[in-house]
Design a protein around this motif. Structure first.
Motif, PDB file in Angstrom:
ATOM      1  N   ARG A  23     -39.597  14.096 -14.914  1.00 53.59           N
ATOM      2  CA  ARG A  23     -40.744  14.719 -15.592  1.00 53.59           C
ATOM      3  C   ARG A  23     -40.317  15.532 -16.806  1.00 53.59           C
ATOM      4  O   ARG A  23     -41.043  15.615 -17.782  1.00 53.59           O
ATOM      5  CB  ARG A  23     -41.522  15.592 -14.619  1.00 53.59           C
ATOM      6  N   PHE A  24     -39.146  16.156 -16.733  1.00 55.93           N
ATOM      7  CA  PHE A  24     -38.674  16.976 -17.852  1.00 55.93           C
ATOM      8  C   PHE A  24     -37.929  16.169 -18.911  1.00 55.93           C
ATOM      9  O   PHE A  24     -37.754  16.626 -20.031  1.00 55.93           O
ATOM     10  CB  PHE A  24     -37.766  18.103 -17.355  1.00 55.93           C
ATOM     11  N   LEU A  25     -37.472  14.974 -18.568  1.00 58.35           N
ATOM     12  CA  LEU A  25     -36.692  14.149 -19.480  1.00 58.35           C
ATOM     13  C   LEU A  25     -37.394  13.894 -20.817  1.00 58.35           C
ATOM     14  O   LEU A  25     -36.766  14.045 -21.873  1.00 58.35           O
ATOM     15  CB  LEU A  25     -36.311  12.822 -18.808  1.00 58.35           C
ATOM     16  N   PRO A  26     -38.681  13.524 -20.832  1.00 56.18           N
ATOM     17  CA  PRO A  26     -39.321  13.292 -22.143  1.00 56.18           C
ATOM     18  C   PRO A  26     -39.316  14.523 -23.041  1.00 56.18           C
ATOM     19  O   PRO A  26     -39.173  14.404 -24.255  1.00 56.18           O
ATOM     20  CB  PRO A  26     -40.757  12.897 -21.779  1.00 56.18           C
ATOM     21  N   PHE A  27     -39.454  15.708 -22.459  1.00 62.33           N
ATOM     22  CA  PHE A  27     -39.441  16.921 -23.276  1.00 62.33           C
ATOM     23  C   PHE A  27     -38.052  17.166 -23.865  1.00 62.33           C
ATOM     24  O   PHE A  27     -37.928  17.667 -24.986  1.00 62.33           O
ATOM     25  CB  PHE A  27     -39.880  18.130 -22.449  1.00 62.33           C
ATOM     26  N   ALA A  28     -37.020  16.806 -23.135  1.00 62.50           N
ATOM     27  CA  ALA A  28     -35.660  16.972 -23.648  1.00 62.50           C
ATOM     28  C   ALA A  28     -35.346  15.926 -24.715  1.00 62.50           C
ATOM     29  O   ALA A  28     -34.707  16.221 -25.727  1.00 62.50           O
ATOM     30  CB  ALA A  28     -34.661  16.876 -22.502  1.00 62.50           C
ATOM     31  N   VAL A  29     -35.801  14.695 -24.505  1.00 67.32           N
ATOM     32  CA  VAL A  29     -35.503  13.616 -25.441  1.00 67.32           C
ATOM     33  C   VAL A  29     -36.315  13.754 -26.727  1.00 67.32           C
ATOM     34  O   VAL A  29     -35.793  13.578 -27.821  1.00 67.32           O
ATOM     35  CB  VAL A  29     -35.767  12.240 -24.775  1.00 67.32           C
ATOM     36  N   PHE A  30     -37.600  14.090 -26.601  1.00 66.84           N
ATOM     37  CA  PHE A  30     -38.482  14.178 -27.768  1.00 66.84           C
ATOM     38  C   PHE A  30     -38.752  15.637 -28.133  1.00 66.84           C
ATOM     39  O   PHE A  30     -39.885  16.056 -28.303  1.00 66.84           O
ATOM     40  CB  PHE A  30     -39.806  13.461 -27.501  1.00 66.84           C
ATOM     41  N   ARG A  31     -37.704  16.394 -28.271  1.00 66.66           N
ATOM     42  CA  ARG A  31     -37.834  17.825 -28.519  1.00 66.66           C
ATOM     43  C   ARG A  31     -38.547  18.123 -29.839  1.00 66.66           C
ATOM     44  O   ARG A  31     -39.378  19.007 -29.929  1.00 66.66           O
ATOM     45  CB  ARG A  31     -36.449  18.464 -28.516  1.00 66.66           C
ATOM     46  N   LYS A  32     -38.232  17.380 -30.879  1.00 62.30           N
ATOM     47  CA  LYS A  32     -38.791  17.696 -32.201  1.00 62.30           C
ATOM     48  C   LYS A  32     -40.104  16.988 -32.466  1.00 62.30           C
ATOM     49  O   LYS A  32     -41.104  17.604 -32.751  1.00 62.30           O
ATOM     50  CB  LYS A  32     -37.776  17.347 -33.284  1.00 62.30           C
ATOM     51  N   LYS A  33     -40.104  15.655 -32.392  1.00 60.57           N
ATOM     52  CA  LYS A  33     -41.324  14.913 -32.706  1.00 60.57           C
ATOM     53  C   LYS A  33     -41.453  13.716 -31.769  1.00 60.57           C
ATOM     54  O   LYS A  33     -40.520  12.949 -31.605  1.00 60.57           O
ATOM     55  CB  LYS A  33     -41.293  14.435 -34.155  1.00 60.57           C
ATOM     56  N   THR A  34     -42.625  13.576 -31.198  1.00 58.51           N
ATOM     57  CA  THR A  34     -42.885  12.467 -30.293  1.00 58.51           C
ATOM     58  C   THR A  34     -43.177  11.210 -31.100  1.00 58.51           C
ATOM     59  O   THR A  34     -44.012  11.240 -32.010  1.00 58.51           O
ATOM     60  CB  THR A  34     -44.088  12.789 -29.391  1.00 58.51           C
ATOM     61  N   PRO A  35     -42.510  10.086 -30.775  1.00 61.21           N
ATOM     62  CA  PRO A  35     -42.763   8.842 -31.498  1.00 61.21           C
ATOM     63  C   PRO A  35     -44.216   8.379 -31.352  1.00 61.21           C
ATOM     64  O   PRO A  35     -44.865   8.655 -30.339  1.00 61.21           O
ATOM     65  CB  PRO A  35     -41.813   7.837 -30.839  1.00 61.21           C
ATOM     66  N   LYS A  36     -44.698   7.678 -32.359  1.00 67.34           N
ATOM     67  CA  LYS A  36     -46.078   7.206 -32.344  1.00 67.34           C
ATOM     68  C   LYS A  36     -46.350   6.253 -31.188  1.00 67.34           C
ATOM     69  O   LYS A  36     -47.443   6.246 -30.628  1.00 67.34           O
ATOM     70  CB  LYS A  36     -46.417   6.535 -33.675  1.00 67.34           C
ATOM     71  N   ALA A  37     -45.368   5.448 -30.833  1.00 64.24           N
ATOM     72  CA  ALA A  37     -45.555   4.512 -29.718  1.00 64.24           C
ATOM     73  C   ALA A  37     -45.805   5.257 -28.413  1.00 64.24           C
ATOM     74  O   ALA A  37     -46.663   4.867 -27.608  1.00 64.24           O
ATOM     75  CB  ALA A  37     -44.336   3.607 -29.574  1.00 64.24           C
ATOM     76  N   VAL A  38     -45.085   6.338 -28.179  1.00 61.42           N
ATOM     77  CA  VAL A  38     -45.262   7.127 -26.957  1.00 61.42           C
ATOM     78  C   VAL A  38     -46.644   7.784 -26.950  1.00 61.42           C
ATOM     79  O   VAL A  38     -47.329   7.815 -25.926  1.00 61.42           O
ATOM     80  CB  VAL A  38     -44.143   8.173 -26.812  1.00 61.42           C
ATOM     81  N   LEU A  39     -47.074   8.291 -28.093  1.00 59.29           N
ATOM     82  CA  LEU A  39     -48.409   8.880 -28.187  1.00 59.29           C
ATOM     83  C   LEU A  39     -49.488   7.828 -27.929  1.00 59.29           C
ATOM     84  O   LEU A  39     -50.483   8.094 -27.249  1.00 59.29           O
ATOM     85  CB  LEU A  39     -48.616   9.516 -29.566  1.00 59.29           C
ATOM     86  N   TYR A  40     -49.282   6.630 -28.470  1.00 61.39           N
ATOM     87  CA  TYR A  40     -50.238   5.537 -28.255  1.00 61.39           C
ATOM     88  C   TYR A  40     -50.334   5.182 -26.775  1.00 61.39           C
ATOM     89  O   TYR A  40     -51.425   5.056 -26.221  1.00 61.39           O
ATOM     90  CB  TYR A  40     -49.822   4.314 -29.079  1.00 61.39           C
ATOM     91  N   PHE A  41     -49.172   5.023 -26.125  1.00 60.53           N
ATOM     92  CA  PHE A  41     -49.179   4.707 -24.693  1.00 60.53           C
ATOM     93  C   PHE A  41     -49.827   5.815 -23.880  1.00 60.53           C
ATOM     94  O   PHE A  41     -50.507   5.568 -22.892  1.00 60.53           O
ATOM     95  CB  PHE A  41     -47.762   4.439 -24.187  1.00 60.53           C
ATOM     96  N   GLY A  42     -49.628   7.049 -24.298  1.00 61.84           N
ATOM     97  CA  GLY A  42     -50.260   8.172 -23.610  1.00 61.84           C
ATOM     98  C   GLY A  42     -51.774   8.126 -23.706  1.00 61.84           C
ATOM     99  O   GLY A  42     -52.467   8.634 -22.830  1.00 61.84           O
ATOM    100  N   GLN A  43     -52.287   7.504 -24.757  1.00 62.68           N
ATOM    101  CA  GLN A  43     -53.734   7.390 -24.920  1.00 62.68           C
ATOM    102  C   GLN A  43     -54.315   6.199 -24.173  1.00 62.68           C
ATOM    103  O   GLN A  43     -55.413   6.284 -23.626  1.00 62.68           O
ATOM    104  CB  GLN A  43     -54.093   7.275 -26.395  1.00 62.68           C
TER     105      GLN A  43
END
Length: 108
Positions: A23-43
């Motif tokens: 659960r914490f891994l994405p916050f560590a990996v995408f610390r600065k900016k979340t990729p657009k693909a990840v944001l799209y999948f989240g939607q």
């Protein structure tokens, strides 16, 4: 084979650490900016998962036998109506599940 309390405790701790790490891994990996693909999948993924759950839950319903799918149809209508009205996914799912269980256990 039965586990003693020490083994159960170790297994529980390991599962908790792995779960929290994932659960914490994405916050560590995408610390600065979340990729657009990840944001799209989240939607889009929540809707895709809900669609798959609906298909899975209705795959064995027979309109020719038993209760003819009436409890399922009533519960689906309740879930859809509550979600449109209240926009609360948890409330909709809990109410639909309770409605279905009451209908199957006591009415049909």
């Amino acid at each position: 084979m039965m586990l003693d309390w020490k083994q159960s405790l170790v297994l529980t701790v390991v599962m908790a650490v792995v779960t929290m790490g994932l659960r914490f891994l994405p916050f560590a990996v995408f610390r600065k900016k979340t990729p657009k693909a990840v944001l799209y999948f989240g939607q889009v993924l929540p809707y895709a998962v809900m669609g798959m759950l609906v298909v899975y839950c209705l795959k064995d319903v027979s309109v020719m036998h038993g209760s003819h799918g009436i409890p399922e149809a009533i519960s689906i209508a309740l879930v859809a109506g509550l979600h449109i009205w209240k926009k609360n996914t948890l409330l909709s799912m809990v109410a639909g599940t309770l409605c279905y269980m009451v209908l199957v256990q006591f009415v049909f």
